[in-house]
Design an enzyme around this catalytic site. Structure first.
Site, PDB file in Angstrom:
ATOM      1  CG  ASP A  67      -0.315  -0.473   2.496  1.00 22.76           C
ATOM      2  OD1 ASP A  67       0.925  -0.418   2.589  1.00 22.76           O
ATOM      3  OD2 ASP A  67      -1.046  -0.888   3.399  1.00 22.76           O
ATOM      4  CG  ASP A 136      -9.189  -0.977  11.499  1.00 23.89           C
ATOM      5  OD1 ASP A 136      -8.252  -1.757  11.152  1.00 23.89           O
ATOM      6  OD2 ASP A 136      -9.438   0.074  10.882  1.00 23.89           O
ATOM      7  CG  HIS A 138      -6.178  -2.034   8.571  1.00 19.94           C
ATOM      8  ND1 HIS A 138      -6.201  -0.731   9.005  1.00 19.94           N
ATOM      9  CD2 HIS A 138      -4.898  -2.441   8.777  1.00 19.94           C
ATOM     10  CE1 HIS A 138      -5.008  -0.378   9.434  1.00 19.94           C
ATOM     11  NE2 HIS A 138      -4.205  -1.401   9.306  1.00 19.94           N
ATOM     12  CD  GLU A 143      -8.745   1.484   7.665  1.00 21.90           C
ATOM     13  OE1 GLU A 143      -8.743   0.436   8.346  1.00 21.90           O
ATOM     14  OE2 GLU A 143      -8.113   2.509   7.998  1.00 21.90           O
TER      15      GLU A 143
HETATM   16  P1  PGA Z   1       1.600  -2.074  12.916  1.00 21.77           P
HETATM   17  O1  PGA Z   1       0.562  -1.843  11.730  1.00 21.77           O
HETATM   18  O2  PGA Z   1       2.417  -3.245  12.549  1.00 21.77           O
HETATM   19  O3  PGA Z   1       2.421  -0.814  12.986  1.00 21.77           O
HETATM   20  O4  PGA Z   1       0.794  -2.308  14.162  1.00 21.77           O
HETATM   21  C1  PGA Z   1      -0.171  -2.940  11.275  1.00 21.77           C
HETATM   22  C2  PGA Z   1      -1.131  -2.511  10.204  1.00 21.77           C
HETATM   23  O5  PGA Z   1      -1.710  -1.419  10.285  1.00 21.77           O
HETATM   24  O6  PGA Z   1      -1.337  -3.292   9.248  1.00 21.77           O
END
Ligand code: PGA
Length: 261
Positions: A67, A136, A138, A143
């Protein structure tokens, strides 16, 4: 899906790095899909150590991005292009030519998304896609309520994700872009092997919903249940809400060593 419970983030990083190394030994020009955020860093550190010690030759590996923020200049230190170059491509001794990602600065965003999906397919598809998971649920920046069939496209970040990511922007949420380009859930499911790493208690609820809950667009990571080769690696804290934790432990303990992840 296979769930592997490891003692800590470092053990998870080592396990996944070894799976990547095994893939590169089988297929030296494998296309590795990488993720950003804090969680995958132990994977990249462990893989870099293996490359530097000569345990694996990654010189023909190819790296692709999951992404990207829309509107951040490509050379902004927090563009995911910059992050992946800094944390993965350079430490592995690869050149920018071995790396592909969507263009977050394109005037025609949808064309950039379509181009990226086409480029991934033209490259032969992703062999192993590493994923983090948002609080959440994702994956990538899909999302909640993202279509389970989605392809690469623009998405709007939730307030929670912008709060979570503000730490990369000096704690200032106003600096976190609202829009991103993300591989769609359908795009992610095209990879041959999905490996999701989650560490820390903050991910426990999202992990349990993804692994043991119903497949639902409300929990994008639950789409991994639809993939024939999905591995979820969690530390004890991230595993703490799993009802089947003991079963997952017993299954992995009894797994033949030759099988790998
Ligand atoms: P993080 O992010 O590893 O910094 O917790 C994970 C994500 O948002 O996919």
């Amino acid at each position: 899906m296979e769930v592997v419970i490891v003692p800590d983030a470092q053990a998870g990083g080592e396990l996944i790095a070894e799976a990547m190394a095994a893939l590169l030994r089988r297929k030296p020009h494998a296309l590795l899909g990488v993720a950003t955020g804090s969680t995958p860093l132990p994977v990249y550190e462990a893989l870099t150590t293996k490359v530097r010690s000569g345990a694996v030759d990654a010189s023909r590996a190819r790296i692709c991005q999951l992404d990207e923020y829309v509107g951040l200049p490509a050379d902004h230190p927090e563009s995911y292009r910059s992050v992946v170059l800094r944390e993965v491509v350079e430490p592995l001794g690869l050149s920018e030519a071995s790396f592909m990602g969507p263009d977050g600065t394109a005037g025609d965003v949808q064309a950039a998304c379509d181009d990226y999906d086409s480029a991934l397919a033209a490259a032969g598809g992703v062999d192993l896609q590493l994923l983090g998971i948002g609080t959440d649920g994702h994956i990538g920046f899909n999302e909640p309520c993202s279509s389970l069939a989605s392809r690469t496209r623009i998405k709007t970040l939730t307030e929670q994700t912008r709060v979570d990511n503000a730490r990369f922007f000096g704690g200032d949420i106003d600096q976190v872009p609202h829009h991103v380009i993300t591989q769609g859930i359908g795009t992610i499911l095209d990879a041959r092997h999905l490996v999701l790493l989650a560490t820390g208690a903050g991910k426990a609820e999202a992990v349990a919903a993804s692994v043991e809950g119903p497949v639902s667009a409300l929990v994008p990571a639950s789409a991994l249940q639809l993939h024939p080769h999905a591995t979820v690696v969690v530390d004890e804290a991230a595993a703490s809400e799993l009802k089947l934790a003991d079963y997952f432990r017993a299954t992995y303990a009894a797994k033949p060593a030759w099988q790998g992840l």
